[in-house]
Design a protein around this motif. Structure first.
Motif, PDB file in Angstrom:
ATOM      1  N   VAL A 191      15.576   5.220   3.596  1.00  0.00           N
ATOM      2  CA  VAL A 191      15.043   3.897   3.952  1.00  0.00           C
ATOM      3  C   VAL A 191      14.600   3.829   5.409  1.00  0.00           C
ATOM      4  O   VAL A 191      13.412   3.173   5.678  1.00  0.00           O
ATOM      5  CB  VAL A 191      16.509   3.123   3.945  1.00  0.00           C
ATOM      6  N   GLY A 192      15.141   4.429   6.307  1.00  0.00           N
ATOM      7  CA  GLY A 192      14.729   4.577   7.731  1.00  0.00           C
ATOM      8  C   GLY A 192      13.265   5.028   7.802  1.00  0.00           C
ATOM      9  O   GLY A 192      12.468   4.372   8.339  1.00  0.00           O
ATOM     10  N   GLU A 193      12.945   6.214   7.160  1.00  0.00           N
ATOM     11  CA  GLU A 193      11.766   6.861   7.277  1.00  0.00           C
ATOM     12  C   GLU A 193      10.654   5.933   6.611  1.00  0.00           C
ATOM     13  O   GLU A 193       9.478   5.721   7.097  1.00  0.00           O
ATOM     14  CB  GLU A 193      11.537   8.105   6.541  1.00  0.00           C
ATOM     15  N   VAL A 194      10.809   5.138   5.484  1.00  0.00           N
ATOM     16  CA  VAL A 194      10.007   4.439   4.826  1.00  0.00           C
ATOM     17  C   VAL A 194       9.703   3.159   5.583  1.00  0.00           C
ATOM     18  O   VAL A 194       8.355   2.859   5.889  1.00  0.00           O
ATOM     19  CB  VAL A 194      10.477   4.034   3.460  1.00  0.00           C
ATOM     20  N   VAL A 195      10.712   2.640   6.184  1.00  0.00           N
ATOM     21  CA  VAL A 195      10.289   1.407   7.122  1.00  0.00           C
ATOM     22  C   VAL A 195       9.838   1.756   8.326  1.00  0.00           C
ATOM     23  O   VAL A 195       8.707   0.815   8.753  1.00  0.00           O
ATOM     24  CB  VAL A 195      11.589   0.459   7.663  1.00  0.00           C
ATOM     25  N   ASN A 196      10.051   2.939   8.917  1.00  0.00           N
ATOM     26  CA  ASN A 196       9.218   3.392  10.244  1.00  0.00           C
ATOM     27  C   ASN A 196       8.017   3.818   9.975  1.00  0.00           C
ATOM     28  O   ASN A 196       6.758   3.288  10.696  1.00  0.00           O
ATOM     29  CB  ASN A 196      10.116   4.752  10.696  1.00  0.00           C
ATOM     30  N   THR A 197       7.732   4.394   8.709  1.00  0.00           N
ATOM     31  CA  THR A 197       6.225   4.562   8.437  1.00  0.00           C
ATOM     32  C   THR A 197       5.373   3.342   8.117  1.00  0.00           C
ATOM     33  O   THR A 197       4.173   3.234   8.323  1.00  0.00           O
ATOM     34  CB  THR A 197       6.156   5.505   7.026  1.00  0.00           C
TER      35      THR A 197
ATOM     36  N   TYR B 282       4.371   6.228  -4.005  1.00  0.00           N
ATOM     37  CA  TYR B 282       5.443   6.348  -5.093  1.00  0.00           C
ATOM     38  C   TYR B 282       4.909   5.680  -6.317  1.00  0.00           C
ATOM     39  O   TYR B 282       5.494   5.784  -7.585  1.00  0.00           O
ATOM     40  CB  TYR B 282       6.573   5.756  -4.803  1.00  0.00           C
ATOM     41  N   GLN B 283       3.569   5.323  -6.650  1.00  0.00           N
ATOM     42  CA  GLN B 283       2.864   4.645  -7.691  1.00  0.00           C
ATOM     43  C   GLN B 283       3.734   3.512  -8.234  1.00  0.00           C
ATOM     44  O   GLN B 283       4.157   3.382  -9.472  1.00  0.00           O
ATOM     45  CB  GLN B 283       2.516   5.695  -8.923  1.00  0.00           C
ATOM     46  N   VAL B 284       4.251   2.526  -7.352  1.00  0.00           N
ATOM     47  CA  VAL B 284       5.242   1.731  -7.589  1.00  0.00           C
ATOM     48  C   VAL B 284       4.595   0.208  -7.149  1.00  0.00           C
ATOM     49  O   VAL B 284       4.308   0.384  -6.083  1.00  0.00           O
ATOM     50  CB  VAL B 284       6.458   1.586  -7.095  1.00  0.00           C
ATOM     51  N   SER B 285       4.439  -0.553  -8.034  1.00  0.00           N
ATOM     52  CA  SER B 285       3.569  -1.763  -7.766  1.00  0.00           C
ATOM     53  C   SER B 285       4.797  -2.894  -6.909  1.00  0.00           C
ATOM     54  O   SER B 285       5.830  -2.662  -7.422  1.00  0.00           O
ATOM     55  CB  SER B 285       2.835  -2.582  -8.901  1.00  0.00           C
ATOM     56  N   VAL B 286       4.099  -3.498  -6.256  1.00  0.00           N
ATOM     57  CA  VAL B 286       4.883  -4.611  -5.410  1.00  0.00           C
ATOM     58  C   VAL B 286       4.265  -5.703  -5.532  1.00  0.00           C
ATOM     59  O   VAL B 286       3.032  -6.072  -5.323  1.00  0.00           O
ATOM     60  CB  VAL B 286       5.117  -4.116  -3.906  1.00  0.00           C
TER      61      VAL B 286
ATOM     62  N   LEU C 272      16.779   0.110  -5.569  1.00  0.00           N
ATOM     63  CA  LEU C 272      15.442   0.463  -4.880  1.00  0.00           C
ATOM     64  C   LEU C 272      15.751   1.585  -4.034  1.00  0.00           C
ATOM     65  O   LEU C 272      15.073   2.736  -3.681  1.00  0.00           O
ATOM     66  CB  LEU C 272      14.805  -0.770  -4.017  1.00  0.00           C
ATOM     67  N   VAL C 273      17.022   1.396  -3.038  1.00  0.00           N
ATOM     68  CA  VAL C 273      17.221   2.634  -2.163  1.00  0.00           C
ATOM     69  C   VAL C 273      17.583   3.719  -2.879  1.00  0.00           C
ATOM     70  O   VAL C 273      17.095   4.797  -2.586  1.00  0.00           O
ATOM     71  CB  VAL C 273      18.552   2.153  -1.390  1.00  0.00           C
TER      72      VAL C 273
ATOM     73  N   GLY D 142       0.791  -1.229  -0.012  1.00  0.00           N
ATOM     74  CA  GLY D 142       0.150   0.094   0.044  1.00  0.00           C
ATOM     75  C   GLY D 142       0.728   1.237  -0.044  1.00  0.00           C
ATOM     76  O   GLY D 142       0.521   2.147  -0.704  1.00  0.00           O
ATOM     77  N   PHE D 143       1.853   1.176   0.838  1.00  0.00           N
ATOM     78  CA  PHE D 143       2.769   2.448   0.952  1.00  0.00           C
ATOM     79  C   PHE D 143       3.481   2.653  -0.453  1.00  0.00           C
ATOM     80  O   PHE D 143       3.439   3.912  -1.119  1.00  0.00           O
ATOM     81  CB  PHE D 143       3.762   2.527   1.930  1.00  0.00           C
ATOM     82  N   PHE D 144       4.034   1.846  -1.085  1.00  0.00           N
ATOM     83  CA  PHE D 144       4.777   2.005  -2.313  1.00  0.00           C
ATOM     84  C   PHE D 144       3.694   2.358  -3.466  1.00  0.00           C
ATOM     85  O   PHE D 144       4.196   3.323  -4.245  1.00  0.00           O
ATOM     86  CB  PHE D 144       5.678   0.567  -2.721  1.00  0.00           C
TER      87      PHE D 144
END
Length: 176
Positions: free
Chosen positions: A100-106, A29-33, A73-74, A23-25
């Protein structure tokens, strides 16, 4: 609490992490996962990609959650997070780690919303610890790993749960 209940609850942590990552990506970022591969095991070490952020989830879970990213990806995350910033060359690595830290924390912060019905006392989170270029995490005594690989158009990431052996089924499968 029974062992089966605990295994089921930890499975919810992974399901939430996968759903919230996707959902976040997609939203930010409009990036499918897509899910690529997964596995659990009594391994001696967890193999990491290029940059890894580790956050501890406390409360009823007491798990380490590691998000490990390929450099490509980073770099994509860094570019999106710093868009419009004047980043000096000596600040690039700091901002890559911060992205990276902010993305994972979120993502994990959003997971606590999904998990609050399990742990009504509250789920604590440690600040992210960033490992850059570390290749492995050695297994602690009586611990197990479970990893779900995920792919994007910018590169691969792994989400790994590290916890006590009793969180995983005896045949080394993770209930997901």
């Amino acid at each position: 609490m029974t062992e089966k209940t605990l295994v089921d609850e930890v499975a919810q942590v992974m399901r939430s992490a996968i759903a919230r990552t996707r959902g976040f990506f997609e939203d930010e970022y409009q990036v499918s996962v897509s899910e690529i591969d997964g596995g659990a095991g009594d391994l001696e070490s967890l193999t990491l990609l290029d940059m890894t952020a580790i956050i501890g989830l406390g409360g009823r879970f007491n798990l380490l959650v590691a998000f490990s990213f390929q450099d490509s990806l980073v770099n994509a995350l860094y570019e999106r997070v710093t868009e419009g910033f004047d980043v000096q060359p000596d600040e690039v690595e700091m901002y890559r780690e911060a992205a990276v830290g902010e993305v994972v924390n979120t993502i994990l912060g959003h997971c606590t919303i999904d998990l609050q019905q399990i742990d009504r006392q509250g789920i604590s989170m440690t600040p992210p610890i960033i490992l850059d270029r570390a290749k492995t995490i050695r297994r602690m005594k009586n611990s197990m790993f479970y990893t779900q690989g995920m792919g994007t158009m910018f590169g691969h990431m792994n989400i790994s749960l590290v916890g006590p052996r009793e969180l995983f089924e005896t045949n080394l499968d993770y209930v997901g």
